[in-house]
Design a protein around this motif. Sequence first.
Motif, PDB file in Angstrom:
ATOM      1  N   ASN A 114      87.983  -4.217  26.438  1.00  0.00           N
ATOM      2  CA  ASN A 114      87.585  -2.884  25.974  1.00  0.00           C
ATOM      3  C   ASN A 114      86.791  -2.075  27.001  1.00  0.00           C
ATOM      4  O   ASN A 114      86.443  -0.927  26.754  1.00  0.00           O
ATOM      5  N   LEU A 115      86.510  -2.657  28.165  1.00  0.00           N
ATOM      6  CA  LEU A 115      85.777  -1.919  29.193  1.00  0.00           C
ATOM      7  C   LEU A 115      86.641  -1.602  30.412  1.00  0.00           C
ATOM      8  O   LEU A 115      86.182  -0.941  31.337  1.00  0.00           O
ATOM      9  N   SER A 116      87.868  -2.086  30.426  1.00  0.00           N
ATOM     10  CA  SER A 116      88.735  -1.881  31.589  1.00  0.00           C
ATOM     11  C   SER A 116      90.188  -1.822  31.142  1.00  0.00           C
ATOM     12  O   SER A 116      90.606  -2.532  30.220  1.00  0.00           O
ATOM     13  N   GLN A 117      90.970  -0.990  31.840  1.00  0.00           N
ATOM     14  CA  GLN A 117      92.407  -0.880  31.583  1.00  0.00           C
ATOM     15  C   GLN A 117      93.233  -1.655  32.599  1.00  0.00           C
ATOM     16  O   GLN A 117      94.455  -1.666  32.515  1.00  0.00           O
ATOM     17  N   ASP A 118      92.585  -2.318  33.538  1.00  0.00           N
ATOM     18  CA  ASP A 118      93.307  -2.940  34.648  1.00  0.00           C
ATOM     19  C   ASP A 118      94.320  -3.983  34.195  1.00  0.00           C
ATOM     20  O   ASP A 118      95.337  -4.191  34.857  1.00  0.00           O
ATOM     21  N   PHE A 119      94.049  -4.648  33.080  1.00  0.00           N
ATOM     22  CA  PHE A 119      94.942  -5.726  32.645  1.00  0.00           C
ATOM     23  C   PHE A 119      96.345  -5.222  32.346  1.00  0.00           C
ATOM     24  O   PHE A 119      97.322  -5.983  32.459  1.00  0.00           O
ATOM     25  N   TYR A 120      96.481  -3.950  31.967  1.00  0.00           N
ATOM     26  CA  TYR A 120      97.818  -3.401  31.749  1.00  0.00           C
ATOM     27  C   TYR A 120      98.619  -3.413  33.054  1.00  0.00           C
ATOM     28  O   TYR A 120      99.815  -3.720  33.058  1.00  0.00           O
ATOM     29  N   ARG A 121      97.953  -3.078  34.160  1.00  0.00           N
ATOM     30  CA  ARG A 121      98.634  -3.114  35.458  1.00  0.00           C
ATOM     31  C   ARG A 121      98.966  -4.555  35.856  1.00  0.00           C
ATOM     32  O   ARG A 121     100.021  -4.816  36.450  1.00  0.00           O
ATOM     33  N   PHE A 122      98.077  -5.490  35.543  1.00  0.00           N
ATOM     34  CA  PHE A 122      98.352  -6.889  35.839  1.00  0.00           C
ATOM     35  C   PHE A 122      99.652  -7.329  35.154  1.00  0.00           C
ATOM     36  O   PHE A 122     100.509  -7.972  35.772  1.00  0.00           O
TER      37      PHE A 122
ATOM     38  N   PHE B 122      76.995 -10.712  32.301  1.00  0.00           N
ATOM     39  CA  PHE B 122      77.790  -9.876  33.202  1.00  0.00           C
ATOM     40  C   PHE B 122      79.077 -10.590  33.595  1.00  0.00           C
ATOM     41  O   PHE B 122      80.172 -10.010  33.569  1.00  0.00           O
ATOM     42  N   ILE B 123      78.977 -11.864  33.965  1.00  0.00           N
ATOM     43  CA  ILE B 123      80.149 -12.643  34.371  1.00  0.00           C
ATOM     44  C   ILE B 123      81.058 -12.918  33.179  1.00  0.00           C
ATOM     45  O   ILE B 123      82.286 -12.772  33.263  1.00  0.00           O
ATOM     46  N   ILE B 124      80.484 -13.301  32.051  1.00  0.00           N
ATOM     47  CA  ILE B 124      81.285 -13.607  30.865  1.00  0.00           C
ATOM     48  C   ILE B 124      82.048 -12.374  30.400  1.00  0.00           C
ATOM     49  O   ILE B 124      83.247 -12.447  30.075  1.00  0.00           O
ATOM     50  N   ILE B 125      81.396 -11.226  30.391  1.00  0.00           N
ATOM     51  CA  ILE B 125      82.019  -9.992  29.898  1.00  0.00           C
ATOM     52  C   ILE B 125      83.037  -9.449  30.894  1.00  0.00           C
ATOM     53  O   ILE B 125      84.164  -9.099  30.523  1.00  0.00           O
ATOM     54  N   GLU B 126      82.669  -9.376  32.172  1.00  0.00           N
ATOM     55  CA  GLU B 126      83.557  -8.754  33.155  1.00  0.00           C
ATOM     56  C   GLU B 126      84.718  -9.655  33.562  1.00  0.00           C
ATOM     57  O   GLU B 126      85.828  -9.163  33.791  1.00  0.00           O
ATOM     58  N   PHE B 127      84.487 -10.951  33.659  1.00  0.00           N
ATOM     59  CA  PHE B 127      85.566 -11.844  34.070  1.00  0.00           C
ATOM     60  C   PHE B 127      86.382 -12.303  32.861  1.00  0.00           C
ATOM     61  O   PHE B 127      87.548 -11.954  32.718  1.00  0.00           O
ATOM     62  N   THR B 128      85.765 -13.075  31.967  1.00  0.00           N
ATOM     63  CA  THR B 128      86.490 -13.577  30.803  1.00  0.00           C
ATOM     64  C   THR B 128      86.866 -12.453  29.853  1.00  0.00           C
ATOM     65  O   THR B 128      88.004 -12.398  29.368  1.00  0.00           O
ATOM     66  N   GLY B 129      85.941 -11.559  29.573  1.00  0.00           N
ATOM     67  CA  GLY B 129      86.213 -10.500  28.612  1.00  0.00           C
ATOM     68  C   GLY B 129      87.170  -9.448  29.114  1.00  0.00           C
ATOM     69  O   GLY B 129      88.149  -9.100  28.445  1.00  0.00           O
ATOM     70  N   ASN B 130      86.938  -8.938  30.322  1.00  0.00           N
ATOM     71  CA  ASN B 130      87.732  -7.823  30.836  1.00  0.00           C
ATOM     72  C   ASN B 130      88.791  -8.225  31.851  1.00  0.00           C
ATOM     73  O   ASN B 130      89.444  -7.376  32.449  1.00  0.00           O
ATOM     74  N   LEU B 131      88.930  -9.531  32.075  1.00  0.00           N
ATOM     75  CA  LEU B 131      90.052 -10.089  32.839  1.00  0.00           C
ATOM     76  C   LEU B 131      90.094  -9.635  34.297  1.00  0.00           C
ATOM     77  O   LEU B 131      91.167  -9.305  34.825  1.00  0.00           O
TER      78      LEU B 131
END
Length: 478
Positions: free
Chosen positions: A89-97, A206-215
């Motif tokens: 919910n904080l990044s759209q990058d996963f759609y490009r992935f 920060f790591i849990i949310i940005e890496f695991t959460g936001n992929l």
Amino acid sequence: MTNHISLKKNVANFLKNHKFSLLLVLTGIAFYWSFGYDLERSDFIKLISLYAGLFFISFKLIQLEKNNFWLLAAITVLFRLIFIVATPNLSQDFYRFIWDGNLILEGLNPYLSVPNEFSTNAGLKDALNQGMGSLSAGNFTSYPPVNQLLFAFSVLLGGKSILGSVVVMRLLISLADLGILYFGRKLLLTLDLPTYQIFWFILNPFIIIEFTGNLHFEGVMLFFLIWSIYLLHKKKWIWSAILLGVSVSVKLLPLLFLPLLWNYFLKKRSFKNLPKNALIKNKIRQARELNFQKLLIYYLIVGITVLISFLPFISSELIYNFSASIALWFQKFEFNASVYYVIRWIGFQLKGYNIIETAGKILPFIVILILAGLAFFRKNDSTEKLLTTMLLGISAYFFLATTVHPWYIGTPLLLSVFTKFRFALVWSLLVILSYSAYANTEFQENFWLITIEYVVVIGVFILEFFQPKLLRRLPYYK
């Protein structure tokens, strides 16, 4: 019967001795659940409130349970599992992935086209195209080959559905985090540092949310990087070079560390405090020549590893498209910058327009000069000193960058675990202020908040560098 009674006593004692920690864990579960499933990134007040609460929870858990390594390790896994089926919910990058992964499975080269060139009417591609946004859809991919293969693997196992691919990516990133925990702990042990320090990274919200959460795959890059550093410390430099090459092929960032290895190979402790007779001098010279050869071979292995990873995608257009995409980050994009924003303001006063294209060409050369200075003038003759130099080098790069997305801070945060510096921990707390840009429909950054972020972070950095004794009373320094 006796065993059953003993088990009940052990459980009762555990609950009694860890009741506050368990309360923190339950609160953390509730906060992470709300963060993953009930948060819009435009709701900035709720976002920073949850984040501040989670940061306090992690801080207290590490403070209370720093002698219970496996309990903290279990908590890190538990917190990550909460996000398992959440849509970032904080990044759209996963759609490009997922888009790039789909292209690979269709036998297409993801480096040769941009998403908005495809005419789609409905279905998965249309959803991905819209989800990633016009900025990503209008540019060539900037993700290196190993990252691309992970995208394809996730889409393959995910059944070519968005949620399925998200779950697989999340598992891969979480496994990488556990790998960082494993090799980070081993490296701390070999450096005779407290092993609980790795949790300032692995249990950091920060790591849990940005890496695991936001992929964000920085976690995978850092897994190969820390594994490489551990093997280098163990003098297994060939395998270290291979793994560093793989790390570069996930994210290009570790390329910045290559110059810093110069003195690590050429100035060993064994050269110090030796008699200065001719025979000893000759042996030192021969040893340095041998180490120089090792350094060149190390660089060669890294380069060959990266080249091999690109071979499945090689084409006459790849280099141009990929380099053009990378150049955009220096000359077109700007977000959460520090020094650059000051330079940009000066440019407006003097020129009357945004000088990002000029600054974006000059700032990388300044970074190169800084890295060269760190490489040749700092005595990086031990792993501890090398890690500190790497932290200083990557921090200088981000301080001068035009774009600093929050998840980028993962690299200095991990490196700081093995040093005396703690400004990266402060950065991991305050970088959440950059999400204020999403609190309005114009995606306009709040420069007052950005100023607070960098004044505090750079201020702590300066104090740590020049007046470290002033900060030694803080819990994180003990």
